[in-house]
Design a protein around this motif. Structure first.
Motif, PDB file in Angstrom:
ATOM      1  N   LEU A  78      19.756   3.233  12.694  1.00 50.29           N
ATOM      2  CA  LEU A  78      19.965   3.556  11.278  1.00 50.29           C
ATOM      3  C   LEU A  78      18.982   2.764  10.400  1.00 50.29           C
ATOM      4  O   LEU A  78      18.381   3.317   9.466  1.00 50.29           O
ATOM      5  CB  LEU A  78      21.413   3.212  10.917  1.00 50.29           C
ATOM      6  N   ALA A  79      18.815   1.476  10.713  1.00 57.13           N
ATOM      7  CA  ALA A  79      17.898   0.642   9.926  1.00 57.13           C
ATOM      8  C   ALA A  79      16.486   1.218   9.969  1.00 57.13           C
ATOM      9  O   ALA A  79      15.804   1.324   8.950  1.00 57.13           O
ATOM     10  CB  ALA A  79      17.912  -0.795  10.443  1.00 57.13           C
ATOM     11  N   ARG A  80      16.055   1.623  11.186  1.00 59.39           N
ATOM     12  CA  ARG A  80      14.706   2.201  11.299  1.00 59.39           C
ATOM     13  C   ARG A  80      14.603   3.495  10.491  1.00 59.39           C
ATOM     14  O   ARG A  80      13.596   3.741   9.824  1.00 59.39           O
ATOM     15  CB  ARG A  80      14.382   2.472  12.767  1.00 59.39           C
ATOM     16  N   THR A  81      15.669   4.327  10.571  1.00 55.65           N
ATOM     17  CA  THR A  81      15.653   5.614   9.869  1.00 55.65           C
ATOM     18  C   THR A  81      15.605   5.430   8.351  1.00 55.65           C
ATOM     19  O   THR A  81      14.919   6.165   7.647  1.00 55.65           O
ATOM     20  CB  THR A  81      16.912   6.422  10.230  1.00 55.65           C
ATOM     21  N   LEU A  82      16.377   4.446   7.867  1.00 57.68           N
ATOM     22  CA  LEU A  82      16.521   4.292   6.419  1.00 57.68           C
ATOM     23  C   LEU A  82      15.412   3.458   5.780  1.00 57.68           C
ATOM     24  O   LEU A  82      15.252   3.473   4.565  1.00 57.68           O
ATOM     25  CB  LEU A  82      17.889   3.666   6.094  1.00 57.68           C
ATOM     26  N   ALA A  83      14.644   2.739   6.593  1.00 54.58           N
ATOM     27  CA  ALA A  83      13.618   1.845   6.031  1.00 54.58           C
ATOM     28  C   ALA A  83      12.660   2.624   5.140  1.00 54.58           C
ATOM     29  O   ALA A  83      12.201   3.705   5.501  1.00 54.58           O
ATOM     30  CB  ALA A  83      12.859   1.151   7.158  1.00 54.58           C
ATOM     31  N   SER A  84      12.378   2.049   3.990  1.00 62.59           N
ATOM     32  CA  SER A  84      11.564   2.732   2.992  1.00 62.59           C
ATOM     33  C   SER A  84      10.427   1.806   2.546  1.00 62.59           C
ATOM     34  O   SER A  84      10.072   0.862   3.249  1.00 62.59           O
ATOM     35  CB  SER A  84      12.484   3.134   1.844  1.00 62.59           C
ATOM     36  N   SER A  85       9.855   2.067   1.384  1.00 59.74           N
ATOM     37  CA  SER A  85       8.658   1.331   0.967  1.00 59.74           C
ATOM     38  C   SER A  85       8.892  -0.181   0.856  1.00 59.74           C
ATOM     39  O   SER A  85       7.983  -0.962   1.111  1.00 59.74           O
ATOM     40  CB  SER A  85       8.132   1.872  -0.361  1.00 59.74           C
ATOM     41  N   GLY A  86      10.106  -0.601   0.491  1.00 63.81           N
ATOM     42  CA  GLY A  86      10.382  -2.032   0.374  1.00 63.81           C
ATOM     43  C   GLY A  86      10.212  -2.731   1.714  1.00 63.81           C
ATOM     44  O   GLY A  86       9.523  -3.751   1.818  1.00 63.81           O
ATOM     45  N   PHE A  87      10.827  -2.171   2.749  1.00 67.55           N
ATOM     46  CA  PHE A  87      10.685  -2.761   4.079  1.00 67.55           C
ATOM     47  C   PHE A  87       9.245  -2.635   4.577  1.00 67.55           C
ATOM     48  O   PHE A  87       8.704  -3.570   5.164  1.00 67.55           O
ATOM     49  CB  PHE A  87      11.643  -2.097   5.075  1.00 67.55           C
ATOM     50  N   ARG A  88       8.649  -1.484   4.326  1.00 70.98           N
ATOM     51  CA  ARG A  88       7.275  -1.280   4.792  1.00 70.98           C
ATOM     52  C   ARG A  88       6.349  -2.358   4.239  1.00 70.98           C
ATOM     53  O   ARG A  88       5.579  -2.975   4.974  1.00 70.98           O
ATOM     54  CB  ARG A  88       6.772   0.103   4.356  1.00 70.98           C
ATOM     55  N   ASP A  89       6.437  -2.627   2.946  1.00 66.71           N
ATOM     56  CA  ASP A  89       5.544  -3.608   2.333  1.00 66.71           C
ATOM     57  C   ASP A  89       5.837  -5.021   2.817  1.00 66.71           C
ATOM     58  O   ASP A  89       4.918  -5.782   3.125  1.00 66.71           O
ATOM     59  CB  ASP A  89       5.654  -3.545   0.808  1.00 66.71           C
ATOM     60  N   THR A  90       7.135  -5.380   2.866  1.00 67.32           N
ATOM     61  CA  THR A  90       7.485  -6.749   3.249  1.00 67.32           C
ATOM     62  C   THR A  90       7.124  -7.027   4.704  1.00 67.32           C
ATOM     63  O   THR A  90       6.823  -8.158   5.069  1.00 67.32           O
ATOM     64  CB  THR A  90       8.983  -7.013   2.997  1.00 67.32           C
ATOM     65  N   SER A  91       7.135  -5.998   5.544  1.00 65.95           N
ATOM     66  CA  SER A  91       6.886  -6.210   6.975  1.00 65.95           C
ATOM     67  C   SER A  91       5.441  -5.949   7.380  1.00 65.95           C
ATOM     68  O   SER A  91       5.081  -6.182   8.534  1.00 65.95           O
ATOM     69  CB  SER A  91       7.813  -5.302   7.803  1.00 65.95           C
ATOM     70  N   ARG A  92       4.607  -5.486   6.457  1.00 67.72           N
ATOM     71  CA  ARG A  92       3.278  -5.003   6.870  1.00 67.72           C
ATOM     72  C   ARG A  92       2.428  -6.068   7.573  1.00 67.72           C
ATOM     73  O   ARG A  92       1.944  -5.851   8.680  1.00 67.72           O
ATOM     74  CB  ARG A  92       2.505  -4.447   5.669  1.00 67.72           C
TER      75      ARG A  92
ATOM     76  N   ARG B  67      13.636  12.456   2.020  1.00 67.25           N
ATOM     77  CA  ARG B  67      14.198  11.115   2.180  1.00 67.25           C
ATOM     78  C   ARG B  67      15.580  11.210   2.821  1.00 67.25           C
ATOM     79  O   ARG B  67      16.278  12.206   2.655  1.00 67.25           O
ATOM     80  CB  ARG B  67      14.339  10.426   0.803  1.00 67.25           C
TER      81      ARG B  67
ATOM     82  N   ALA C 111      22.953  -1.916   8.022  1.00 68.59           N
ATOM     83  CA  ALA C 111      21.580  -1.386   8.115  1.00 68.59           C
ATOM     84  C   ALA C 111      20.809  -1.633   6.811  1.00 68.59           C
ATOM     85  O   ALA C 111      19.654  -2.063   6.842  1.00 68.59           O
ATOM     86  CB  ALA C 111      21.603   0.105   8.455  1.00 68.59           C
TER      87      ALA C 111
ATOM     88  N   ILE D  35      17.191  -3.744   6.000  1.00 73.85           N
ATOM     89  CA  ILE D  35      15.920  -3.137   5.563  1.00 73.85           C
ATOM     90  C   ILE D  35      15.734  -3.139   4.047  1.00 73.85           C
ATOM     91  O   ILE D  35      14.653  -2.820   3.577  1.00 73.85           O
ATOM     92  CB  ILE D  35      15.735  -1.707   6.133  1.00 73.85           C
TER      93      ILE D  35
ATOM     94  N   ARG E 269       6.274  -8.340  -3.102  1.00 70.14           N
ATOM     95  CA  ARG E 269       6.601  -7.340  -4.120  1.00 70.14           C
ATOM     96  C   ARG E 269       8.095  -7.237  -4.418  1.00 70.14           C
ATOM     97  O   ARG E 269       8.513  -7.353  -5.572  1.00 70.14           O
ATOM     98  CB  ARG E 269       6.064  -5.955  -3.722  1.00 70.14           C
ATOM     99  N   VAL E 270       8.930  -7.046  -3.392  1.00 65.05           N
ATOM    100  CA  VAL E 270      10.351  -6.803  -3.692  1.00 65.05           C
ATOM    101  C   VAL E 270      11.060  -8.067  -4.181  1.00 65.05           C
ATOM    102  O   VAL E 270      12.084  -7.968  -4.853  1.00 65.05           O
ATOM    103  CB  VAL E 270      11.110  -6.154  -2.504  1.00 65.05           C
TER     104      VAL E 270
ATOM    105  N   TRP F 192       7.193  -3.068  14.746  1.00 62.33           N
ATOM    106  CA  TRP F 192       6.820  -2.544  13.427  1.00 62.33           C
ATOM    107  C   TRP F 192       6.524  -1.049  13.503  1.00 62.33           C
ATOM    108  O   TRP F 192       6.850  -0.285  12.606  1.00 62.33           O
ATOM    109  CB  TRP F 192       5.595  -3.326  12.935  1.00 62.33           C
TER     110      TRP F 192
ATOM    111  N   PHE G 287       9.271   1.892  13.250  1.00 64.88           N
ATOM    112  CA  PHE G 287       9.860   2.322  11.982  1.00 64.88           C
ATOM    113  C   PHE G 287       9.091   3.535  11.464  1.00 64.88           C
ATOM    114  O   PHE G 287       7.890   3.432  11.201  1.00 64.88           O
ATOM    115  CB  PHE G 287       9.798   1.186  10.955  1.00 64.88           C
TER     116      PHE G 287
ATOM    117  N   VAL H  75       8.756   4.807   8.673  1.00 65.25           N
ATOM    118  CA  VAL H  75       8.046   4.596   7.402  1.00 65.25           C
ATOM    119  C   VAL H  75       6.676   3.939   7.625  1.00 65.25           C
ATOM    120  O   VAL H  75       5.798   4.022   6.770  1.00 65.25           O
ATOM    121  CB  VAL H  75       8.908   3.756   6.423  1.00 65.25           C
ATOM    122  N   ASN H  76       6.493   3.280   8.777  1.00 65.58           N
ATOM    123  CA  ASN H  76       5.233   2.597   9.060  1.00 65.58           C
ATOM    124  C   ASN H  76       4.251   3.446   9.851  1.00 65.58           C
ATOM    125  O   ASN H  76       3.165   2.973  10.187  1.00 65.58           O
ATOM    126  CB  ASN H  76       5.498   1.302   9.836  1.00 65.58           C
TER     127      ASN H  76
END
Lengths: 298, 298
Positions: free
Chosen positions: A205-219, B135, B175, B179, B219-220, B276, B279, B281-282
Motif C-alpha cells: 500500500l505504501a508503495r502504491t500510495l507514494a506520491s511526489s512528497g515521498f519521491r522528492d524526499t527519497s530521491r 491517482r 501506509a 510515505i 521540500r516537504v 527506491w 515505488f 512514483v519513482n
C-alpha cells in the motif's frame, strides 16, 4: 590559456565542451581510447590521449584533474614530471580537506576546486557546455596557495559562466556535508525504514500510495551507491557531525509528538518553513539553471 | 446521482469541478459566501450556500465532507438532520482511524475516503478538474460499512478518473505515515539541523551551495506548518512507529560510518537504490500526472 583536462566524465567533459566553445585550446586525457574518441567527436577537445606523458608536448598552462576523488592525489603525482614550472593545477573533487594540503605539497601552484553542478546521468555522453551556468564554483585557497594560481582559476570559473565562491577547505567540507552528504543518508534511511515494514499489505500500500512528497524526499537516497560511499569515506568526520546534530533534532521532534506538545511542534514547523525559504535554491523566482533552462543569469 | 460537497477548498473544489464536468448535479457548501461566489463563477457547482440546512432541499444522494480533518465528525453530526435515509456520506481526510468508526456510528452509510492528490497551492482558486486523474483514491470500508455505500463511492472515484484502492483504516494510516507523514518530519529535521550550524560562515556557505538534492530532500519539511501538525496529531501512534524505525536505520548508518565499515555501507546504499525503484512514483516511464501533464492514463 592552454588547458588540459584529465578525466573526461560528466564534469571533465562538460568543462572541456564549454572551454573549447569559449575558444581556449583544450587537450584531454581519457581513461580509455573510446572516451577520447567520443570527446574528439563531440568537439570537446582538440587533442586527446590516455597517457599523462602525452601532456608534455601540449605544455598546458592549467590542468584540471577531473578523476574520482580517490585518484586525485595519485594523478597529480603522476603529472608532476610533465608540467612546466608555471602550470596551475586544480581538481573538481567534492571533498577538499583530504586533497588541498597534500596536493599543494606536491605542486605549489595547486588550487582546490569544486563546481556545484551535476546530473543523474554520468560520463562524457551526458556532458553539456551549459552545466555550470550560474552555479557556484567553490575555490579553496590555503595560506600556501600562490596568488597567480587562484587568479588563473577565477578566470576559468568565469569562462564556464559559473560564480566563484572562495572559502577554506574545512568550511567547504562542513557546508557540503550539510547540504549534500547528510541529505543522502537522511534519504537513504527513509527508504531503508519503509522497506523493512513487516506487514506486506502495508508495504504494498505504501508503495502504491507514494506520491511526489515521498519521491522528492527519497530521491538522493536512491542514487548511485558508490557516490554516497565516496562522500562518507572522504568526508567522514564532517558527515558524522551533521548526522549527530540531525538525530538530536529528530529526537526532539519525536519527543514533542510523544508528549503531545502540539504548540511546540507547530513552532518547530513554522521555523523550518521560514528557514527553508532562506535557501536561494528554494526561492520561487530563481532562474532554474539546473532544470536545463536556456536563460542566461549574467 | 446528486452530489453535495461540504468544504470547497483545493480538494472539494477539484471534486466539484470534475463531477460537474462529468454531468452530475453538484451543490456546494462553502465556509464563506466569497468561496461560494468563486465556486459558482468557476462553474464548479450549480448551487451553493454557507449553511448545512440548505442541503435539505437539494436532497443529495452522496455528500462528500471536504473540511479539514478535525471538523469532519462535527460536520457530519451537523448534517445528519438534513439527510434522507439513503444518502451516502464520505470524507477526504488524510487519516482514517479516528474518523471511520465514529462516523459510521453517526451515519451507517458512511465510507472513509482519501484521494491521494494535492499541490502546494490551497483553496478553490487552485482547484482543477484533472487533479485526481490516474491517482490512487483510498476507500476504507469496515465490517459495518453498507455495500451500497461502497458501490456509490466506487462510481464516484471512477468519475473523477482516479483508481480506487480499498484497505482498512489501520493499514491506510500506517501506509500514509510511511510515505507522507514521516517524510515531513525527516525533512523538517534536516532543515532544523542545518539551521542551527553555529559558524555563520558555514551556514551562509551551505545556503549558497545548496542545489537540487537539498531542495528535494527538504521540500516537504518546508511546507505548511499546520498540515504537518495535523498529520502528527491525528496519526500520532502510526507516525511514532515510523519515526522510531527510521531512527534505528539512521543510527545503523551512523555506526557503519563511525566504524568505517565501508563494504556494509555500500550494501545498505545498494539496497536503498533497489528499494527506491520498487515505488511506482519513482519509475522513469511513469505518466507524470502530478507534474501537470495532459496525457490520459486510462
Amino acid at each position: 590559456m592552454r588547458i588540459a583536462i584529465v578525466g573526461l566524465g560528466l564534469i571533465g567533459g562538460s568543462l572541456a565542451l564549454k572551454l573549447t566553445e569559449k575558444g581556449y585550446p583544450v587537450w584531454g586525457i581519457g581513461r580509455t581510447s573510446a572516451t577520447c574518441q567520443q570527446a574528439l567527436e563531440r568537439g570537446a577537445v582538440q587533442g586527446c590521449g590516455t597517457e599523462l606523458a602525452q601532456l608534455a608536448r601540449f605544455d598546458p598552462q592549467v590542468v584540471l584533474i577531473c578523476t574520482p576523488l580517490d585518484q586525485v592525489l595519485t594523478t597529480l603525482a603522476g603529472l608532476v614530471p610533465y608540467l612546466s614550472a608555471e602550470t596551475v593545477v586544480s581538481d573538481v573533487g567534492s571533498v577538499k580537506q583530504p586533497i588541498v594540503a597534500p596536493a599543494t605539497e606536491l605542486w605549489p601552484l595547486f588550487v582546490g576546486g569544486h563546481p556545484m553542478a551535476g546530473k543523474t546521468l554520468q560520463g562524457i555522453q551526458a556532458a553539456e557546455a551549459g552545466l555550470f551556468r550560474g552555479r557556484p564554483y567553490v575555490l579553496t585557497p590555503i595560506a600556501k596557495t600562490q596568488p597567480q594560481a587562484l587568479a588563473a582559476m577565477k578566470e576559468l570559473v568565469a569562462a564556464v559562466d559559473a560564480e566563484a565562491v572562495c572559502t577554506d577547505p574545512a568550511r567547504h567540507d562542513q557546508a557540503v556535508a550539510w547540504i549534500s552528504h547528510l541529505p543522502v543518508m537522511v534519504s537513504a534511511g527513509l527508504i531503508a525504514a519503509v522497506s523493512q515494514e513487516a506487514d506486506p499489505a502495508i508495504l504494498h500500500l505504501a508503495r502504491t500510495l507514494a506520491s511526489s512528497g515521498f519521491r522528492d524526499t527519497s530521491r538522493v537516497g536512491g542514487g548511485i551507491p558508490q557516490l554516497g560511499l565516496e562522500m562518507a569515506r572522504h568526508n567522514r568526520q564532517a558527515l558524522l557531525t551533521t548526522l549527530r546534530s540531525y538525530q538530536a533534532q529528530l529526537r526532539q521532534i519525536e519527543r514533542l509528538i510523544e508528549s503531545e506538545r502540539w504548540d511546540e511542534l507547530l513552532l518547530v514547523l513554522q521555523r523550518t518553513q521560514q528557514e527553508w525559504q532562506q535557501f536561494p535554491v528554494n526561492q520561487p523566482r530563481r532562474v532554474p539553471q539546473d532544470l536545463g533552462s536556456d536563460i542566461h543569469s549574467r
